[in-house]
Motif scaffolding. Structure first.
Motif, short mmCIF file in Angstrom:
data_model
loop_
_atom_site.label_atom_id
_atom_site.label_comp_id
_atom_site.label_asym_id
_atom_site.label_seq_id
_atom_site.Cartn_x
_atom_site.Cartn_y
_atom_site.Cartn_z
N LEU A 47 0.81 -1.22 0.00
CA LEU A 47 0.00 0.00 0.00
C LEU A 47 0.85 1.27 0.00
O LEU A 47 0.34 2.36 -0.29
N VAL A 48 2.13 1.14 0.34
CA VAL A 48 3.01 2.31 0.46
C VAL A 48 3.55 2.70 -0.90
O VAL A 48 4.02 1.85 -1.66
N LYS A 49 3.51 4.00 -1.20
CA LYS A 49 4.11 4.47 -2.46
C LYS A 49 5.63 4.39 -2.34
O LYS A 49 6.19 4.43 -1.22
N LYS A 50 6.30 4.28 -3.45
CA LYS A 50 7.77 4.25 -3.46
C LYS A 50 8.27 5.55 -2.83
O LYS A 50 7.81 6.64 -3.17
N GLY A 51 9.20 5.43 -1.88
CA GLY A 51 9.69 6.60 -1.16
C GLY A 51 8.94 6.85 0.14
O GLY A 51 9.32 7.71 0.93
N GLY A 52 7.86 6.07 0.37
CA GLY A 52 7.07 6.20 1.60
C GLY A 52 7.57 5.25 2.69
O GLY A 52 8.65 4.64 2.57
N ASN A 53 6.77 5.12 3.75
CA ASN A 53 7.20 4.33 4.91
C ASN A 53 6.12 3.41 5.45
O ASN A 53 4.93 3.73 5.40
N PHE A 54 6.57 2.29 5.97
CA PHE A 54 5.72 1.38 6.75
C PHE A 54 6.18 1.51 8.20
O PHE A 54 7.36 1.31 8.50
N VAL A 55 5.27 1.88 9.08
CA VAL A 55 5.59 2.07 10.50
C VAL A 55 4.85 1.00 11.31
O VAL A 55 3.62 0.97 11.35
N ALA A 56 5.60 0.10 11.92
CA ALA A 56 5.01 -1.02 12.66
C ALA A 56 5.20 -0.85 14.16
O ALA A 56 6.32 -0.67 14.63
N LEU A 57 4.09 -0.89 14.89
CA LEU A 57 4.13 -0.79 16.36
C LEU A 57 4.09 -2.20 16.92
O LEU A 57 3.15 -2.95 16.67
N LYS A 58 5.11 -2.53 17.70
CA LYS A 58 5.22 -3.88 18.23
C LYS A 58 5.51 -3.85 19.73
O LYS A 58 5.96 -2.85 20.27
N ALA A 59 5.27 -5.00 20.37
CA ALA A 59 5.57 -5.12 21.81
C ALA A 59 6.95 -5.76 21.97
O ALA A 59 7.82 -5.61 21.13
N ALA A 60 7.13 -6.50 23.06
CA ALA A 60 8.46 -7.04 23.39
C ALA A 60 8.99 -8.03 22.36
O ALA A 60 10.20 -8.18 22.19
N ALA A 61 8.10 -8.69 21.62
CA ALA A 61 8.53 -9.73 20.67
C ALA A 61 9.04 -9.13 19.36
O ALA A 61 9.41 -9.87 18.44
#
Length: 238
Positions: free
Chosen positions: A162-176
């Motif tokens: 879904l991200v355009k080239k030059g964009g970012n994927f931001v993933a929120l994760k816990a301890a794992a």
């Protein structure tokens, strides 16, 4: 974390909420609890829990990623609107699209956005795999994000296309997070992204571990991804 503590904690991070924004969070909490009696939106319904584990936890992504420099955000499997809607309240310029597979949740989000007077929001009822193949949305967003949806090897296949080239994927994760990142390296590369930054921090009050990953989209995602619904979960890219 009560309302006053929430406002103070955000101020310390450079986010000064207006009275209107404070009121939007208050209404958000009230509507979440009210609708939760009719349908399962969250297991956390006490005020302190919602303000800390939903609102503050969602907004914490903005302490490490600058949402003032982007416009379009897609939140995959946001459920009751986390993390994108608390971020949207803090950064009203954002255009937010949420995709969720349960129509009841989309109904809640539509009602919520009307009550909170949120503009530039769109809620789409779809499976993430089908949504990612839709030309209207594929590679159209500055940022995609997700919280508590799937392990990173699977989540990457939902989000990176879904991200355009030059964009970012931001993933929120816990301890794992670190363990998930190891397993997801092949998927991230195959889908056209690479890791840019990683942050480890603690959620205040309960001091639980959090990790945040920012990935750069460096090339277009191959057309075969995302695969058909259910396939990424059963057989993640290895």
């Amino acid at each position: 974390m009560n309302e006053k503590e929430f406002v103070k904690a955000l101020k310390e991070k450079g986010i000064q909420l207006t009275d209107e924004q404070i009121n939007q969070f208050k209404q958000y909490f009230e509507l979440l609890v009210e609708w939760n009696e009719k349908m399962n939106l969250t297991a956390i319904t006490d005020l302190e829990g919602v303000y800390l584990k939903h609102f503050y936890d969602s907004i914490s992504a903005s302490f490490y990623f600058d949402f003032t420099k982007v416009t379009t955000v897609c939140d995959v499997g946001a459920g009751a609107g986390f993390p994108s809607l608390p971020i949207k309240i803090c950064f009203p310029h954002l255009h937010v699209t949420i995709v969720d597979s349960l129509n009841k949740r989309i109904g809640f989000l539509n009602h919520l956005s009307e009550q909170l007077n949120l503009d530039h929001v769109e809620f789409v009822h779809a499976r993430a795999e089908e949504f990612g193949q839709n030309p209207k949305y594929r590679e159209k967003f500055d940022v995609t994000t997700a919280r508590a949806v799937a392990r990173l090897s699977v989540l990457s296949e939902f989000c990176i296309p879904l991200v355009k080239k030059g964009g970012n994927f931001v993933a929120l994760k816990a301890a794992a997070g670190p363990e998930e990142l190891k397993d997801a390296k092949k998927a991230i590369s195959t889908l056209g992204a690479k890791i840019k930054e990683e942050y480890a921090y603690k959620l205040p009050v309960e001091e639980s571990d959090r990790t945040l990953y920012v990935f750069d989209k460096i090339k277009e995602t191959p057309k075969k991804y995302p695969r058909k619904p259910g396939v990424p979960n059963k057989t993640p890219i290895q």
